[in-house]
Each structure stands twice: as structure tokens, then as C-alpha cells.
Scaffold this motif. Structure first.
Motif, PDB file in Angstrom:
ATOM      1  N   TYR A 312       0.601  -1.531  -0.124  1.00  0.00           N
ATOM      2  CA  TYR A 312       0.251   0.127  -0.168  1.00  0.00           C
ATOM      3  C   TYR A 312       1.012   1.220   0.351  1.00  0.00           C
ATOM      4  CZ  TYR A 312      -4.719  -1.598   0.398  1.00  0.00           C
ATOM      5  OH  TYR A 312      -5.705  -2.914   0.332  1.00  0.00           O
ATOM      6  N   ASP A 313       0.260   2.271  -1.133  1.00  0.00           N
ATOM      7  CA  ASP A 313       1.035   3.414  -1.169  1.00  0.00           C
ATOM      8  C   ASP A 313       0.576   4.898  -0.393  1.00  0.00           C
ATOM      9  OD1 ASP A 313      -0.032   4.279  -2.824  1.00  0.00           O
ATOM     10  OD2 ASP A 313       0.752   3.395  -4.916  1.00  0.00           O
ATOM     11  N   ILE A 314       1.561   5.746  -0.241  1.00  0.00           N
ATOM     12  CA  ILE A 314       0.162   6.934   0.126  1.00  0.00           C
ATOM     13  C   ILE A 314      -1.055   7.134  -0.384  1.00  0.00           C
ATOM     14  CG2 ILE A 314       1.271   8.678  -0.324  1.00  0.00           C
ATOM     15  CD1 ILE A 314       1.613   9.527   2.363  1.00  0.00           C
ATOM     16  N   ASP A 315      -1.027   7.222  -1.422  1.00  0.00           N
ATOM     17  CA  ASP A 315      -2.127   6.936  -2.188  1.00  0.00           C
ATOM     18  C   ASP A 315      -3.364   6.388  -2.091  1.00  0.00           C
ATOM     19  OD1 ASP A 315      -1.235   9.826  -3.458  1.00  0.00           O
ATOM     20  OD2 ASP A 315      -1.367   8.748  -5.128  1.00  0.00           O
ATOM     21  N   ASP A 316      -2.415   4.746  -1.739  1.00  0.00           N
ATOM     22  CA  ASP A 316      -4.031   3.767  -1.659  1.00  0.00           C
ATOM     23  C   ASP A 316      -4.186   3.857  -0.588  1.00  0.00           C
ATOM     24  OD1 ASP A 316      -2.852   2.613  -3.864  1.00  0.00           O
ATOM     25  OD2 ASP A 316      -1.567   1.672  -2.878  1.00  0.00           O
ATOM     26  N   LEU A 317      -3.291   4.543   0.846  1.00  0.00           N
ATOM     27  CA  LEU A 317      -4.175   4.674   2.349  1.00  0.00           C
ATOM     28  C   LEU A 317      -4.888   6.254   2.073  1.00  0.00           C
ATOM     29  CD1 LEU A 317      -0.529   3.964   4.440  1.00  0.00           C
ATOM     30  CD2 LEU A 317      -2.556   2.578   4.035  1.00  0.00           C
ATOM     31  N   GLN A 318      -4.705   7.019   1.645  1.00  0.00           N
ATOM     32  CA  GLN A 318      -5.691   8.165   1.270  1.00  0.00           C
ATOM     33  C   GLN A 318      -6.925   8.055   1.198  1.00  0.00           C
ATOM     34  OE1 GLN A 318      -4.553  11.109   2.970  1.00  0.00           O
ATOM     35  NE2 GLN A 318      -7.097  11.104   2.725  1.00  0.00           N
ATOM     36  N   GLY A 319      -6.643   6.587  -0.306  1.00  0.00           N
ATOM     37  CA  GLY A 319      -7.820   6.057  -0.215  1.00  0.00           C
ATOM     38  C   GLY A 319      -9.029   5.522   0.366  1.00  0.00           C
ATOM     39  N   VAL A 320      -7.939   4.615   1.307  1.00  0.00           N
ATOM     40  CA  VAL A 320      -9.095   3.883   2.189  1.00  0.00           C
ATOM     41  C   VAL A 320      -9.459   5.496   3.638  1.00  0.00           C
ATOM     42  CG1 VAL A 320      -8.366   2.694   4.369  1.00  0.00           C
ATOM     43  CG2 VAL A 320      -7.482   1.911   2.071  1.00  0.00           C
ATOM     44  N   VAL A 321      -8.950   6.359   4.006  1.00  0.00           N
ATOM     45  CA  VAL A 321      -9.388   6.855   4.727  1.00  0.00           C
ATOM     46  C   VAL A 321     -10.533   8.097   4.070  1.00  0.00           C
ATOM     47  CG1 VAL A 321      -8.420   9.328   5.380  1.00  0.00           C
ATOM     48  CG2 VAL A 321      -7.471   7.763   5.832  1.00  0.00           C
ATOM     49  N   ASP A 322     -10.528   8.086   2.804  1.00  0.00           N
ATOM     50  CA  ASP A 322     -11.224   8.765   2.318  1.00  0.00           C
ATOM     51  C   ASP A 322     -12.890   8.101   2.727  1.00  0.00           C
ATOM     52  OD1 ASP A 322      -9.936  10.881   1.385  1.00  0.00           O
ATOM     53  OD2 ASP A 322      -9.938  10.375  -0.733  1.00  0.00           O
ATOM     54  N   ASP A 323     -12.749   6.770   2.074  1.00  0.00           N
ATOM     55  CA  ASP A 323     -13.760   5.438   2.038  1.00  0.00           C
ATOM     56  C   ASP A 323     -14.352   5.852   3.555  1.00  0.00           C
ATOM     57  OD1 ASP A 323     -13.354   5.274  -0.582  1.00  0.00           O
ATOM     58  OD2 ASP A 323     -12.336   3.126   0.104  1.00  0.00           O
ATOM     59  N   ASN A 324     -13.008   5.144   4.259  1.00  0.00           N
ATOM     60  CA  ASN A 324     -13.844   5.686   6.095  1.00  0.00           C
ATOM     61  C   ASN A 324     -13.949   6.721   6.671  1.00  0.00           C
ATOM     62  OD1 ASN A 324     -12.196   2.510   6.042  1.00  0.00           O
ATOM     63  ND2 ASN A 324     -10.927   3.841   7.183  1.00  0.00           N
ATOM     64  N   LEU A 325     -14.899   7.687   5.574  1.00  0.00           N
ATOM     65  CA  LEU A 325     -15.006   9.138   6.129  1.00  0.00           C
ATOM     66  C   LEU A 325     -16.604   8.922   5.661  1.00  0.00           C
ATOM     67  CD1 LEU A 325     -12.498  11.675   5.831  1.00  0.00           C
ATOM     68  CD2 LEU A 325     -14.107  11.763   7.494  1.00  0.00           C
ATOM     69  N   ASN A 326     -16.318   8.157   4.480  1.00  0.00           N
ATOM     70  CA  ASN A 326     -18.329   8.681   4.011  1.00  0.00           C
ATOM     71  C   ASN A 326     -18.754   7.567   4.675  1.00  0.00           C
ATOM     72  OD1 ASN A 326     -17.901  10.270   1.859  1.00  0.00           O
ATOM     73  ND2 ASN A 326     -16.606   9.088   0.406  1.00  0.00           N
ATOM     74  N   GLU A 327     -18.003   6.099   4.842  1.00  0.00           N
ATOM     75  CA  GLU A 327     -18.754   5.618   5.706  1.00  0.00           C
ATOM     76  C   GLU A 327     -19.120   6.292   7.440  1.00  0.00           C
ATOM     77  OE1 GLU A 327     -19.343   1.233   6.934  1.00  0.00           O
ATOM     78  OE2 GLU A 327     -19.153   2.455   4.989  1.00  0.00           O
ATOM     79  N   ARG A 328     -18.313   7.064   7.749  1.00  0.00           N
ATOM     80  CA  ARG A 328     -18.814   7.279   8.896  1.00  0.00           C
ATOM     81  C   ARG A 328     -19.839   9.236   8.759  1.00  0.00           C
ATOM     82  NH1 ARG A 328     -13.562   9.464  12.601  1.00  0.00           N
ATOM     83  NH2 ARG A 328     -12.595   7.474  13.140  1.00  0.00           N
ATOM     84  N   LYS A 329     -19.803   9.037   7.643  1.00  0.00           N
ATOM     85  CA  LYS A 329     -20.967  10.332   7.781  1.00  0.00           C
ATOM     86  C   LYS A 329     -22.161   9.548   7.449  1.00  0.00           C
ATOM     87  CE  LYS A 329     -18.407  14.288   5.564  1.00  0.00           C
ATOM     88  NZ  LYS A 329     -18.045  13.879   3.666  1.00  0.00           N
ATOM     89  N   GLN A 330     -21.752   8.340   6.554  1.00  0.00           N
ATOM     90  CA  GLN A 330     -23.428   7.958   6.682  1.00  0.00           C
ATOM     91  C   GLN A 330     -24.535   7.628   7.868  1.00  0.00           C
ATOM     92  OE1 GLN A 330     -23.109   4.693   4.055  1.00  0.00           O
ATOM     93  NE2 GLN A 330     -22.307   5.630   2.406  1.00  0.00           N
ATOM     94  N   GLU A 331     -23.201   6.601   8.819  1.00  0.00           N
ATOM     95  CA  GLU A 331     -23.636   6.590  10.404  1.00  0.00           C
ATOM     96  C   GLU A 331     -23.678   7.772  11.342  1.00  0.00           C
ATOM     97  OE1 GLU A 331     -23.459   3.474  11.616  1.00  0.00           O
ATOM     98  OE2 GLU A 331     -23.497   3.100   9.376  1.00  0.00           O
ATOM     99  N   ALA A 332     -23.973   8.708  10.892  1.00  0.00           N
ATOM    100  CA  ALA A 332     -23.517   9.934  11.114  1.00  0.00           C
ATOM    101  C   ALA A 332     -25.537  10.549  11.393  1.00  0.00           C
ATOM    102  CB  ALA A 332     -23.336  11.151  10.915  1.00  0.00           C
ATOM    103  N   GLY A 333     -26.125  10.234  10.691  1.00  0.00           N
ATOM    104  CA  GLY A 333     -27.070  10.250  10.071  1.00  0.00           C
ATOM    105  C   GLY A 333     -28.051   9.165  11.515  1.00  0.00           C
ATOM    106  N   ARG A 334     -27.563   7.903  11.596  1.00  0.00           N
ATOM    107  CA  ARG A 334     -27.779   6.863  12.910  1.00  0.00           C
ATOM    108  C   ARG A 334     -28.223   8.031  14.136  1.00  0.00           C
ATOM    109  NH1 ARG A 334     -26.338   2.008  12.023  1.00  0.00           N
ATOM    110  NH2 ARG A 334     -26.071   1.235  13.841  1.00  0.00           N
ATOM    111  N   ALA A 335     -26.798   8.489  13.811  1.00  0.00           N
ATOM    112  CA  ALA A 335     -26.702   9.169  15.154  1.00  0.00           C
ATOM    113  C   ALA A 335     -27.729   9.821  15.737  1.00  0.00           C
ATOM    114  CB  ALA A 335     -24.552   9.473  15.539  1.00  0.00           C
ATOM    115  N   GLU A 336     -28.215  11.278  14.308  1.00  0.00           N
ATOM    116  CA  GLU A 336     -28.503  12.447  14.938  1.00  0.00           C
ATOM    117  C   GLU A 336     -29.709  11.741  15.618  1.00  0.00           C
ATOM    118  OE1 GLU A 336     -27.460  15.232  14.692  1.00  0.00           O
ATOM    119  OE2 GLU A 336     -26.379  15.223  12.824  1.00  0.00           O
ATOM    120  N   GLY A 337     -30.647  10.352  15.046  1.00  0.00           N
ATOM    121  CA  GLY A 337     -32.135  10.070  15.474  1.00  0.00           C
ATOM    122  C   GLY A 337     -31.486  10.250  17.134  1.00  0.00           C
TER     123      GLY A 337
END
Lengths: 492, 271
Positions: A312-337
Motif C-alpha cells: 500500500y502506498d500513500i495514495d492507497d492509504l488516502q483512498g482508504v481514509v476517504d472511504d472511511n470518512l464517507n462511511e462515518r458520514k452515513q453513520e452520522a445520520g443514525r446518530a442524529e436520531g
């Protein structure tokens, strides 16, 4: 009894909960820097606010991304002015300079905001866990300064509960959002537990060192450090409790390690496919994970095509981070409830603070204790068959009335100086009518490491850029100071 | 017969929801239901045994029903040590499919030959089934391994990436399945051979099932040896487990339908 009855007994509004604050969304870094408060300043301000007329409880939360004042006050406007003038005095700034950056929430909105902050829904890095510790610390500061009261106590404990619930029930904190931590998470996806694994650090650099720290926290068994300058490698190895090797010996040792973190300044690949291929046999085809943080890259990406070797190079890792942030955003909706639910429950509690239910509850509580003790002492049979059971009931009744006469009279008189809510709160606290867990576990307190480190760990309310609120058309010097800079500000 | 089918279906649903929503609770429900299905399954088998006087494994329906039972049992036993949660969805659905097929297939009411009613036959069948079940699990784990491995290699994060455990755990689980399967199948072969000697007077009669079972045994022996001699780990082991399973599948069903031999009767379909 001037303040009595009207607002309280059939209460629908909250007792003057006011939240004033500014954060990374409303204030540029320059402003946040100027207003950020250290522990000493927080204590000073708390003492000042506590003595202020019309403010009965106060808490101050100051992190590198936000400064917030949570108050229980009679009048919102007065409280706001008071806070600004104290802040201006302490920070030696004109209130006009920072006041446009502040938002004000009242009542349930303030409660909701606090819950969202504690649950890390308002953080710059969504779901970062440090903020809860920071809120806990702010609360301890408030208690320490004697500025907290029944309402803040209740509210903060609720906030902690909600934050905890959100963390366990939603994926808001799942998955790494920093590069070094994403690398560790990947390593765990490959190796399962990292316990007993060995790692090698090639070169040095902050991100690589952070990754090593993560590895050590996951109980990795050994670290080899190879550096072009052997002395530097030696120093690093000493810091991590590892072993330094000469750069020429890297390939000899490559077969014994499982994870390789590379961040040298070499202009070309340091490790090539042809070097690794024979190695895989030697290490019995056990998985080998290369984390290449260097730019230009150190590890030949073709190694990724070998069986059981992963690069994994730095761009791959950045890609993973971006995916995870998106995942968190989806979870945030449930948290608001969950937050909404908790806000409503808090409103219920405040309504329960009203006089009549409290008196009723108080009487029931004392009455039940007396009855239970009577039963225990005399026995239930005796009570039933006794000569005059009604007399005992009357006695219990009378005792309850007499024991509670003075406290109830005090409450009914409107409390002293009109602080009815305070007295109600204290009575409820004294008689433990709203049981809450009271301790704050120290492990969740934030570590006082520099901003930069925390941010890199992805753990902190502390990175990215300052975003301006909606009023983009606004001009003028004040606005410019607060929000006008289009700059990617970082925390340090 | 329908109660286990129902429970297995519910278990499959539970695991499906777990897969989609990632709520731990559903996974636990799935497993509890699977265990409940297994227990009721045992009850049904016991009841039938007591009714007929022999374990009903002498036609395709009974055969599959018993097979589902052993499969669920092997998974439950293995899960204790190797906690690959997601495997449950495979096990529950396969068990459901097998028991459902057994339920729907008409059973052939044939009294088995005297020679086949013996505790030795039951041990032989149970051990062989358990071996096949373990190899099936190894196959499933191998598929999961390849799925996850590809995702890590291609740097793609999707539902499989998030739900699957680590490669290491999958590899270990697969290996454990193969060790268990190999032991069982060895036991199955040994009992079969010894029993054949006691009934027919010869150990080996070149029956197609015997031959193919021997091939399966040799393949897995090679696989185990390969791992010990350091070569076959991870990706290669997973591929081999998948290949081995295809042989198992053929030996289990294909041989019965394509060739004739003394195992033929066990897949009789009633009319």
C-alpha cells in the motif's frame, strides 16, 4: 413570590439553558487561536461568570477547534453580553472582533448542540473520540470551580451517556480516518492480531513513526530500524525499544518481519519485486505487508502481484481514509436520531423538575422507606392482623409530612432569591431522585500531546480547513477577520 | 421434519440481516437459531430411528437430511474455536437447502439390506459425512479468503472487506477444517474398508465410490503435506481447498448418479 408558578409548575420551557460558542465552521483559525483558553483562563472565567448576576451555572469547553460557554442563565442577552465582556477583558480584545463568530443556542437547541458536540457529530473529523474526553475535562473544570449545578450535572451526564451509546450503536467511530492508523487497520485485516508480529522501519519521518507507535500499542513483538545514518536509526530504535540494523542488512532481515514501513528519501525503489520473490519462499509464504509512505515511492508496486505480499502506498492509504470518512458520514445520520431521542428525554426530565411532581416523588420516596422499615421490624402478619392497622398508616403519613415539612415549605416559597430551579435540583440530587453514574473514568481523558500528533492519529477535532458559514456575500472588516480567509488552515 | 427446516430458514435470515446491517445481535440470533435447528433435527432423527428401527439414511431424502444434520453439527463444533461469523450465512443456507430438499424429496420406503444395518455403517457414514462437511467448510473459507485477498490487493473496500475477518484467521480456519476433515474421512475410509472385510470378505472391491474416496483422501493428504513443507499457505491453500471440494462433491453425489456400485442405494429417490 415573583418568579413562581408562571413558568415552572406546568413548565414547557427549559430553565434558561444558554450555549454560546464558536467553532471551526464559524471562525477562522486566526480567531480560534486568539480565543483559545488554557486551564487557568478557563478557571478564571468560570469564577467570574459564577459571580455574575443572573448566571447560576457555567461550563467552558475550549479545544483547538472550538470555544463554547454553556450557561444556565435567567436572560440570554445579558448572559451573552457578560460572557463577551469577560472574554474581551481576559483576552484583551474588542468584543466586536469576535462576537460575529459566535452562535447562540437556547433551551433544547443548546442541549442538542452539547449532545452533538460530545458525540463528535460537530467535530471537524467526524466521529473523532477525543472530544468526549475534552468535554469531560471541561465538566470537571466546572465542578472544580464550583460553577456546575443540578442542571448542568444532569445535562452533562446525559451527554456522556448519549455519546457512549452512539459510539457503541453506530459506526461513527469505526475505521481509521488517518493515514497511519488506516495502515494499522489494514495490517489487522491481514494478520488478525498483531501481537507477536515483527515490523521493520525503513527511514524515518513523522507519519512512519506514528505508525510504529500504533504498532507498539497493538503489542507488536519487535521493531527493526534501518536508517542510512546508523546513529539516527540507533536513536529511533532506542525510542521504540527496538533494534537498529545497518541499511545494507535490510534484505537479510526482510524474511523475519511481517510489516515493513518505508519512508526513506531515496529517489528510486529501495525494495524490488526480484528481491522479495525468493524471500516469500524462505518465509514459508506467510503474509508480508509493505506500507510505503515515501514520496517518491520506496517499494516496487509490482510486489503486490506476488502471492501473499501486499503493498500500500500513500495514495492507497488516502483512498482508504476517504472511504472511511464517507462511511462515518452515513453513520452520522443514525446518530442524529439517537440525539433527538435523548434531547426529548432531557426535556421530560426538566419538566419533572417542576414543583408538584418533585414533591410527590419526595413524599413517595420517604413514605416507602418508612413502610418498608415498619414491615421489616414488625413483620407483615403483625401489620395485617394488628389491632389497628390504620393507625400505623396514619403514623407513616404524619411522619412523612413532618419530616418533609421544611424542605417542601422552602420549595413552595419560591426558593430563596428566586432560585427555585436550583433548589429543586439540589433536592432531587440530595434524595437521589434521578440516579446517574457519577464517576468519570480517567482513561478517557485526553492525553496532552501536541495538536499535530493527535490530528495525524485522526483522533482529533483538529484538522482541515476553516469553513465559512452561509453568509458568503457579507463583507467588511469584521467578517473578514472572522471568516473571510479562504485558506486551508491547519492546526499548527 | 419441517421444524428444523423452519429454524434453519430463520437462522439464514438472521445471518443475512447481520450481513447487510452489521448488527452483532442478528449474528447471535442466527447462531442460536441454527443450534435450535440442530437440536430439533437431532430430535427428529431420533424419533425416526425409534420408529423404523434403523437410522433413515438409505435413500436420497434420508441421506441429505442426515447430511444437513452432520454439517450443522460440524460447524457448531468448529465455531467455538474459529470464530468466523460470516461463515454462518453459508452454513445456515446450505443446511436449510439440504434439509429442505430432504423434506421435499419423496422418501423411498425400502427396507435396507441386512448388511447395511450395523453400528459400523452408521459410524462409517457419520464419519464420512463429517469429513465432507469439514471439507465443505474449508471450501467456503477458501472462497472467503480469495474474496478478501482480492479486495486487499485491489484496494477495494466493499461489504465483503468490511464483514470478513482477517486473512490470517481465515487461513487458520481453513487449515483446521482440512485437518478435521482429513481425520474424519480417514476414519470413514477405515471403517468402510474394515466393515467390507467383515461382510464381504475382502477389503477393497474397486467400487467407484471407493476409488474416488481414495483420490479425495490423497488430494487432501497432499494439501496437508504441502502446508507442512512450507509451500501451500494463504492463497494457494485456499485454491487447493476449493479444488478438493469439487472432488468431494463429485464423490459424494456424482459417483452415485454416474456409476453403479454398492453405495448406489443410498441415493435412491422414492416414487
Amino acid at each position: 413570590m415573583p418568579l413562581q408558578a408562571s413558568g415552572w409548575d406546568g413548565m414547557s420551557r427549559l430553565p434558561g439553558i444558554v450555549l454560546l460558542g464558536m467553532n471551526h465552521k464559524t471562525a477562522a483559525l486566526e480567531v480560534r487561536e486568539k480565543l483559545s483558553l488554557n486551564t487557568e483562563e478557563v478557571t478564571y472565567l468560570l469564577l467570574a461568570l459564577k459571580q455574575a448576576e443572573g448566571i447560576s451555572e457555567a461550563m467552558i469547553l475550549s479545544t483547538c477547534n472550538r470555544v463554547e460557554f454553556l450557561l444556565v442563565a435567567e436572560n440570554m442577552q445579558d448572559a451573552r453580553n457578560r460572557v463577551f465582556s469577560e472574554l474581551a477583558l481576559r483576552k484583551n480584545l474588542k468584543p466586536e472582533l469576535f462576537s460575529p463568530c459566535f452562535y447562540t443556542h437556547e433551551g433544547l437547541d443548546a442541549v442538542r448542540h452539547l449532545f452533538r458536540v460530545a458525540a463528535s457529530l460537530d467535530s471537524m473529523v467526524l466521529g473523532e473520540p477525543q472530544i468526549l474526553g475534552q468535554v469531560k475535562q471541561a465538566y470537571q473544570g466546572s465542578t472544580g470551580a464550583g460553577a456546575s449545578g443540578p442542571i448542568l450535572n444532569r445535562m452533562l451526564h446525559r451527554a456522556f451517556q448519549v455519546a457512549k451509546r452512539i459510539r457503541t450503536e453506530t459506526g461513527i467511530g469505526d475505521h481509521a480516518v488517518s493515514i497511519s492508523y488506516a495502515a494499522i487497520e489494514l495490517a489487522r485485516k491481514i494478520f488478525g492480531s498483531l501481537e507477536g508480529r515483527k515490523a521493520m522501519l525503513l527511514g524515518a519521518g513523522e507519519m512512519a513513526e506514528l505508525a510504529v507507535e500504533h504498532l507498539l500499542r497493538h503489542k507488536i513483538s519487535g521493531i527493526l530500524v534501518a536508517n542510512r545514518t546508523f546513529e539516527r536509526g540507533l536513536a529511533l530504535a532506542r525510542r521504540f525499544g527496538g533494534e537498529a540494523i545497518r541499511f545494507e542488512d535490510v534484505f537479510e532481515n526482510l524474511g523475519d518481519v511481517d510489516i515493513i514501513i518505508s519512508s526513506t528519501g531515496a529517489p528510486d525503489y529501495v525494495i524490488r519485486r526480484a528481491d522479495v520473490r525468493p524471500l516469500m519462499r524462505k518465509r514459508q509464504n506467510r503474509s508480508l505487508f509493505f506500507i510505503d509512505i515515501a514520496v517518491p515511492r520506496d517499494v516496487d508496486p509490482a510486489i503486490n502481484t506476488l502471492d501473499n505480499a501486499y503493498v500500500y502506498d500513500i495514495d492507497d492509504l488516502q483512498g482508504v481514509v476517504d472511504d472511511n470518512l464517507n462511511e462515518r458520514k452515513q453513520e452520522a445520520g443514525r446518530a442524529e436520531g439517537i440525539i433527538e431521542e435523548a434531547v426529548l428525554r432531557f426535556a421530560d426530565w426538566v419538566e419533572g423538575l417542576a414543583l408538584v411532581p418533585t414533591i410527590k416523588e419526595l413524599r413517595t420516596k420517604v413514605g416507602t422507606i418508612l413502610e418498608d422499615e415498619l414491615k421489616r421490624t414488625l413483620g407483615e402478619d403483625w401489620l395485617r392482623q394488628g389491632e389497628n392497622p390504620e393507625a400505623l398508616d396514619r403514623m407513616v403519613e404524619a411522619m412523612v409530612t413532618k419530616v418533609l415539612h421544611d424542605p417542601i415549605a422552602l420549595l413552595k416559597s419560591g426558593g430563596m432569591h428566586g432560585h427555585r430551579d436550583r433548589y429543586l435540583g439540589w433536592i432531587r440530587l440530595l434524595f437521589n431522585m434521578d440516579p446517574v453514574e457519577n464517576h468519570i473514568d480517567s482513561e478517557q481523558m485526553p492525553r496532552m500531546t501536541p495538536c499535530m500528533r493527535k490530528r495525524e492519529r485522526g483522533d482529533m477535532d483538529c484538522s482541515g480547513q476553516a469553513v465559512c458559514p452561509g453568509q458568503s456575500g457579507e463583507t467588511g472588516t469584521l467578517w473578514r477577520l472572522c471568516c473571510g480567509r479562504e485558506k486551508k488552515d491547519r492546526c499548527e | 421434519m419441517s421444524i428444523p427446516v423452519l429454524l434453519y430458514t430463520l437462522s439464514t435470515l438472521g445471518y443475512l440481516i447481520f450481513m447487510l446491517l452489521r448488527r452483532e445481535g442478528w449474528q447471535r440470533w442466527g447462531f442460536v437459531l441454527l443450534c435450535a435447528g440442530f437440536i430439533s433435527h437431532a430430535g427428529v432423527l431420533g424419533w425416526k430411528w425409534s420408529q423404523k428401527g434403523f437410522l433413515p439414511i438409505y435413500d436420497l431424502s434420508g441421506n441429505l437430511f442426515f447430511c444437513a444434520f452432520v454439517f450443522a453439527g460440524v460447524f457448531i463444533a468448529l465455531r467455538h474455536r474459529y470464530h468466523v461469523k460470516i461463515l454462518g450465512i453459508f452454513v445456515a443456507s446450505v443446511t436449510m437447502g439440504l434439509s429442505l430438499a430432504a423434506w421435499l424429496l419423496p422418501s423411498a420406503y425400502v427396507m435396507p439390506e441386512e448388511a447395511y444395518i450395523s453400528p459400523w455403517v452408521i459410524i462409517h457414514v457419520a464419519a464420512s459425512f463429517a469429513g465432507n462437511a469439514a471439507f465443505t467448510l474449508a471450501f467456503a473459507v477458501g472462497v472467503l479468503y480469495l474474496l478478501l485477498e482480492r479486495r486487499i490487493k485491489e484496494k477495494r473496500k466493499d461489504i465483503f472487506f468490511r464483514r470478513l475477518p482477517s486473512l490470517e484467521l481465515l487461513d487458520k480456519t481453513g487449515h483446521a477444517c482440512i485437518v478435521a476433515g482429513f481425520s474424519f474421512i480417514t476414519l470413514g475410509l477405515a471403517t468402510g474398508v474394515l466393515y467390507a472385510r467383515s461382510v464381504w470378505g475382502h477389503f477393497w472391491s474397486w467400487d467407484p465410490k471407493e476409488v474416488w474416496s481414495l483420490v479425495v483422501w490423497l488430494v487432501y493428504a497432499a494439501l496437508l503435506h504441502g502446508r507442512l513443507s512450507s509451500e501451500w499457505r494463504g492463497r494457494k491453500a485456499a485454491k487447493m481447498a476449493i479444488f478438493g471440494f469439487l472432488l468431494v462433491l463429485f464423490t459424494f453425489l456424482g459417483v452415485n448418479f454416474l456409476f453403479t456400485g454398492h453405495h448406489e442405494g443410498f441415493t435412491r429417490i422414492g416414487s
